[in-house]
Write a protein that holds these residues in place. Structure first.
Motif, PDB file in Angstrom:
ATOM      1  N   PHE A  56     121.320  21.125  64.450  1.00 23.79           N
ATOM      2  CA  PHE A  56     121.070  20.176  63.385  1.00 23.79           C
ATOM      3  C   PHE A  56     120.011  19.164  63.788  1.00 23.79           C
ATOM      4  O   PHE A  56     119.845  18.871  64.977  1.00 23.79           O
ATOM      5  CB  PHE A  56     122.381  19.527  62.942  1.00 23.79           C
ATOM      6  N   GLN A  57     119.297  18.666  62.778  1.00 23.60           N
ATOM      7  CA  GLN A  57     118.142  17.822  63.053  1.00 23.60           C
ATOM      8  C   GLN A  57     118.498  16.661  63.986  1.00 23.60           C
ATOM      9  O   GLN A  57     117.785  16.394  64.940  1.00 23.60           O
ATOM     10  CB  GLN A  57     117.536  17.300  61.740  1.00 23.60           C
ATOM     11  N   VAL A  96     118.640  17.905  67.577  1.00 22.77           N
ATOM     12  CA  VAL A  96     117.407  18.306  68.263  1.00 22.77           C
ATOM     13  C   VAL A  96     116.450  17.122  68.444  1.00 22.77           C
ATOM     14  O   VAL A  96     115.562  17.163  69.285  1.00 22.77           O
ATOM     15  CB  VAL A  96     116.651  19.458  67.541  1.00 22.77           C
ATOM     16  N   GLN A 135     113.429  16.464  71.069  1.00 20.16           N
ATOM     17  CA  GLN A 135     112.076  16.489  70.509  1.00 20.16           C
ATOM     18  C   GLN A 135     111.248  15.306  71.001  1.00 20.16           C
ATOM     19  O   GLN A 135     110.052  15.440  71.225  1.00 20.16           O
ATOM     20  CB  GLN A 135     112.129  16.507  68.979  1.00 20.16           C
ATOM     21  N   ARG A 153     109.916  16.262  74.264  1.00 22.02           N
ATOM     22  CA  ARG A 153     108.979  17.384  74.193  1.00 22.02           C
ATOM     23  C   ARG A 153     107.633  16.977  73.592  1.00 22.02           C
ATOM     24  O   ARG A 153     106.733  17.799  73.494  1.00 22.02           O
ATOM     25  CB  ARG A 153     109.611  18.579  73.467  1.00 22.02           C
ATOM     26  N   LYS A 154     107.498  15.728  73.192  1.00 24.89           N
ATOM     27  CA  LYS A 154     106.160  15.238  72.806  1.00 24.89           C
ATOM     28  C   LYS A 154     105.249  15.084  74.015  1.00 24.89           C
ATOM     29  O   LYS A 154     104.042  14.926  73.881  1.00 24.89           O
ATOM     30  CB  LYS A 154     106.274  13.860  72.121  1.00 24.89           C
ATOM     31  N   CYS A 155     105.854  15.122  75.205  1.00 26.82           N
ATOM     32  CA  CYS A 155     105.091  14.888  76.447  1.00 26.82           C
ATOM     33  C   CYS A 155     103.884  15.822  76.547  1.00 26.82           C
ATOM     34  O   CYS A 155     104.012  17.031  76.399  1.00 26.82           O
ATOM     35  CB  CYS A 155     106.001  15.104  77.654  1.00 26.82           C
ATOM     36  N   ARG A 210     112.205  15.733  81.354  1.00 27.30           N
ATOM     37  CA  ARG A 210     112.440  17.176  81.216  1.00 27.30           C
ATOM     38  C   ARG A 210     113.921  17.489  81.488  1.00 27.30           C
ATOM     39  O   ARG A 210     114.552  18.233  80.755  1.00 27.30           O
ATOM     40  CB  ARG A 210     111.518  17.922  82.176  1.00 27.30           C
ATOM     41  N   GLU A 252     115.970  16.212  78.620  1.00 27.97           N
ATOM     42  CA  GLU A 252     115.841  17.102  77.465  1.00 27.97           C
ATOM     43  C   GLU A 252     116.783  18.297  77.607  1.00 27.97           C
ATOM     44  O   GLU A 252     117.500  18.658  76.663  1.00 27.97           O
ATOM     45  CB  GLU A 252     114.375  17.576  77.380  1.00 27.97           C
ATOM     46  N   HIS A 256     120.198  19.199  75.499  1.00 26.73           N
ATOM     47  CA  HIS A 256     119.904  20.315  74.584  1.00 26.73           C
ATOM     48  C   HIS A 256     121.210  20.856  74.001  1.00 26.73           C
ATOM     49  O   HIS A 256     122.155  21.141  74.756  1.00 26.73           O
ATOM     50  CB  HIS A 256     119.167  21.414  75.352  1.00 26.73           C
ATOM     51  N   PRO A 257     121.275  20.994  72.672  1.00 25.70           N
ATOM     52  CA  PRO A 257     122.541  21.413  72.050  1.00 25.70           C
ATOM     53  C   PRO A 257     123.042  22.773  72.532  1.00 25.70           C
ATOM     54  O   PRO A 257     124.239  23.040  72.433  1.00 25.70           O
ATOM     55  CB  PRO A 257     122.202  21.477  70.550  1.00 25.70           C
TER      56      PRO A 257
END
Lengths: 259, 607
Positions: free
Chosen positions: A128-129, A132, A136, A139-141, A172, A175, A179-180
């Motif tokens: 689900f949004q 994540v 996210q 992960r813009k890195c 990292r 993240e 992570h789901p």
């Protein structure tokens, strides 16, 4: 427009010096434009990294007037009057001029145990949004490595590099831990080998992040809490003694059959 | 295999050149097949041009519109490509893209979600249904990072900042590896391999206004041609009519059509709103006749007809081109896009927030107060190495190609979102094709060191000349020349001029003098890029000369309509007696694959 002096560090692992290049400023230029102009005219052998020139690849990090910046995102007309000093990132060994050996970061990347999700259902995973979104952000890195450059744990203490992954890799790990779908447990690794404890939350990394990732608040602090809970919470400790997850190496964890 | 290379040497079953989406995906596949794989990139890992892709990757997963399926996606792709596509590539792409997107999530990708937790898909031009899987506006970064992390976790040998100069053959003419040099030291290195996969991306750096990075110099296109493969559709290049041309800091950044949709108008240096002069007869009925009528349309589409600024892309581009060539362009070779005098600052900031911030931050250009200087900007090449759709094999045994360097998938024009999915579908297929080739015992058995020495000698010549030209001067002149003569709108006489000029450029490249040493020397690196840029430009010019029609990414002022006869062929370039990069190029007509009846029927549906 007026002339400006670009004071660029030139040299290699054996040493070097500043060289001055006087260029006429043009409207709306960023530092990288001026470096390119110097390359095309006075110094075709001036070494610098760059790729996208739009702030998306993170290649052109350097220290502009002593501060880590992306050269492609730093406007000339916003720098103070006087010579502009450009030096390579200090934390990494020099290759030549503005290019440094950033292989430390690639070596750290190899140590990260990969995502280990359960087998994928035929029509894909459900996430689900709101679940994540946390990952996210990290992960813009763009891997400019300026957070690594500015982190005093390794900037001023070369020896620490062997014990310390650095902010880029803490986000990292955060993240992956958040992570789901992940089933890998990296907490001992993060505490024992990645040196999370060395970070004393000065937030220098957060300040230089061109993607405005809240590295300290959203990744490092929650990661510290998670790791510490695992270590010192007696209930969690007992649970882990009884049913200890085995740590997988990056390579083992990564080998998943192709769907 | 015993190879007495005089340089540092490595040996692989599969060697992948290029570490963007296609190259990385190829590595994963070849490694999963149990082969020894090496990956070479001329930048650092994770910096390839793939990171620039914003919109998403097209895959008919049907998460938003359940009625979407591969057949609709196939049809959209073929129509978008003006039917010049390799149909089999378009078919495989449409069928396989959903699985390729889904597997990315096993490797850590985090796409935006639908309410019920599936991958969200967005609308894009030319796609009938919303089908672009995406992560905000940074889908390319997500793709490259996911694949990069997977490749690293598999324990792959990655050679970073290593620039490949030439492919090397064995005694039977099979591709057997390559010769390269380390950028950090300037030392040469050789790679022998049973098979080589090219995934080197595009060619845009040969044009003055381009969205491509320094890497887009067509190395893979050129090396394939030199090594005996064929290039097709090289005239088919996607230009965006409104890319920024000035200031330098934003040159190449594309300005969305939304600016014109929201009231932005095009002006020449006289301040004239010139588009009214360029309304072709076929659009006259639906286009406003006067600024007053056009301006009524924005608020109420029934109160007036559409403003001429919203004519199709090629019409707008042709008009801009004509104004510039008539001497009414802006100081830096474009025209003006003005929304500042037309809308309030609040309106502009609300409707175009990211554009407003991007131009403000990068260039100090306040689009709520100033006009933008824009012009046609080179973005993507549809043409490339001719490959077999199923295996990505080229005409040369042992050589495979995937991604932007391969031709055929997109025909004459690529739909947005189809490039990222192209990378993962055909990257995987190239990995499979190469693995099958190697496992079948077909791999090269030798390594021609004479080819290595010839490439090394040529690479070092710029240091040995006493005098010679600065490579940056040649690059700048080449970019100006290609932009002027083989740009978005082409005409026979200008193309002929380009072909003549390219001969002169070839001589200039043979007279380069490089300053400094071999260690991380960008001038030298550019000197080694220029032969590729010239070769690729020649193929583009030759294709453009021979395709006497307008189709997709190829527009001829002197042949403004599509000609059905040209719709049956690709122009294929080859170098039959290659002895070096300056050898003669041959261009022939190559018939398109024949569409099977069932696919033909699909294309007829819903026409």
């Amino acid at each position: 427009m007026s002339d400006v002096t670009m004071r660029v560090w030139r040299g290699d692992a054996n040493g070097g010096q500043f060289e001055d290049y006087t260029v006429t400023q043009q409207e709306g230029e960023v530092v990288l434009d001026v470096i390119h102009r110097i390359q095309a005219t006075d110094a075709p052998d001036l070494a610098c990294r760059w790729n996208c020139k739009a702030g998306k690849c993170g290649s052109c990090a350097a220290e502009i007037n002593g501060k880590p910046r992306l050269m492609c995102m730093t406007r000339m007309d916003q720098l103070p009057e006087g010579p502009v000093t450009i030096t390579p990132m200090k934390t990494f060994p020099i290759i030549r001029d503005l290019v440094t050996d950033v292989s430390f970061n690639y070596a750290q990347a190899e140590k990260v145990p990969a995502l280990l999700p359960p087998p994928m259902p035929a029509d894909g995973y459900r996430m689900f949004q709101q679940d994540v979104e946390r990952g996210q952000e990290f992960r813009k890195c763009i891997e400019c490595f300026m957070c690594q450059d500015v982190c005093h744990v390794i900037r001023d203490h070369e020896d620490n590099k062997q014990y310390y992954a650095g902010p880029r890799f803490f986000i990292r790990y955060a993240e992956l831990e958040m992570h789901p779908l992940d089933t890998n447990d990296r907490r001992d690794l993060i505490r024992e080998e990645m040196g999370l404890g060395y970070c004393n939350i000065t937030k220098c990394c957060t300040e230089v992040c061109p993607e405005h990732i809240k590295i300290t608040d959203n990744a490092i602090i929650p990661l510290k809490e998670r790791v510490v809970d695992a270590q010192y919470d007696p209930v969690a400790w007992l649970g882990r003694k009884i049913r200890r997850k085995t740590k997988r190496s990056a390579e083992e964890a990564a080998v998943q059959p192709a769907p | 295999m015993e190879i007495n290379s005089p340089y540092e040497h490595h040996d692989y079953d599969v060697l992948v050149i290029g570490a963007g989406g296609a190259g990385l995906r190829a590595v994963i596949e070849a490694k999963q097949q149990g082969l020894k794989v090496g990956l070479i990139t001329k930048s650092l890992l994770g910096k390839a041009h793939t990171v620039m892709a914003e919109g998403g990757m097209a895959a008919a997963m049907g998460n938003v519109y359940p009625e979407d399926n591969w057949m609709v996606h196939f049809r959209d792709t073929m129509r978008g490509g003006k039917m010049l596509n390799n149909y089999r590539m378009a078919e495989l792409h449409a069928k396989e893209a959903p699985d390729r997107v889904l597997e990315l999530e096993q490797w850590g990708a985090l796409f935006d979600r639908t309410k019920d937790g599936k991958i969200l898909q967005r609308d894009f031009g030319g796609h009938r249904y919303a089908r672009l899987a995406h992560v905000g506006d940074r889908t390319g970064l997500e793709l490259i990072r996911t694949l990069q992390q997977k490749v690293v976790s598999m324990g792959t040998d990655v050679f970073m900042e290593c620039k490949v100069l030439r492919l090397v053959h064995d005694q039977d003419g099979k591709v057997a590896g390559c010769v390269a040099y380390w950028r950090a030291t300037g030392e040469f290195v050789t790679f022998s391999a049973r098979s080589v996969i090219l995934a080197t991306g595009g060619v845009g750096k040969s044009w003055k206004f381009t969205s491509n990075s320094w890497e887009g110099t067509g190395d893979g296109h050129a090396m394939a041609l030199w090594a005996g493969a064929e290039l097709i559709d090289m005239e088919c290049i996607q230009f965006h009519p409104t890319g920024m041309v000035w200031p330098l800091s934003v040159r190449g950044i594309l300005v969305t059509e939304g600016v014109r949709g929201d009231g932005g108008i095009l002006k020449n240096s006289d301040g004239e709103r010139f588009m009214f002069k360029y309304v072709a007869d076929m659009f006259r009925a639906e286009t406003a006749e006067s600024p007053e009528e056009a301006d009524r349309w924005y608020d109420d589409h029934t109160a007036g007809r559409r403003p001429p600024e919203l004519l199709p892309r090629d019409e707008v581009a042709r008009a801009i081109n004509s104004e510039v060539k008539a001497g009414r362009g802006s100081p830096h070779g474009g025209v003006y896009l003005d929304i500042a005098s037309r809308r309030t600052p609040e309106f502009i900031r609300r409707r175009l927030p990211s554009m407003y911030h991007q131009f403000m931050e990068l260039a100090g250009v306040d689009i709520t107060r100033e006009m933008m200087e824009i012009g046609p900007t080179c973005h993507y090449i549809m043409g490339g190495v001719k490959v077999d759709a199923d295996t990505a094999a080229t005409a040369v045994p042992g050589l495979f190609a995937a991604g932007e360097v391969a031709g055929g998938m997109h025909g004459a024009n690529r739909l947005g979102g189809n490039s990222l999915s192209d990378l993962i579908v055909f990257g995987r297929r190239a990995g499979m094709g190469a693995a099958e080739y190697v496992q079948g015992g077909n791999g090269a058995t030798g390594f021609n060191l004479d080819e290595v020495e010839a490439a090394v000698k040529e690479a070092l010549e710029p240091f040995e000349r006493e005098t010679g030209e600065n490579p940056y001067d040649i690059q700048r002149d080449l970019q100006e020349m290609m932009q002027a003569n083989v740009g978005i709108i082409r005409t026979g006489s200008e193309i002929d001029e380009a072909i003549k000029q390219l001969e002169v450029f070839e001589e200039r490249v043979s007279n380069i003098k490089v300053k400094g040493g071999r260690q991380y020397n960008p001038g030298w690196n550019l000197a080694t890029d220029l032969p590729s840029m010239i070769t690729v430009s020649k193929c583009t010019a030759r294709g453009a000369q021979q395709r006497k029609e307008s189709r997709g990414g190829h527009t001829r002022e002197d042949f403004p309509k599509a000609d059905p006869e040209f719709g049956k062929i690709n122009f294929a370039h080859s170098m039959p007696n290659s002895t070096g990069w300056k050898s003669e190029i041959t261009t022939v007509e190559s018939p398109l694959l024949t569409l099977p009846e069932e696919l033909k029927a699909l294309l007829e549906e819903g026409k």
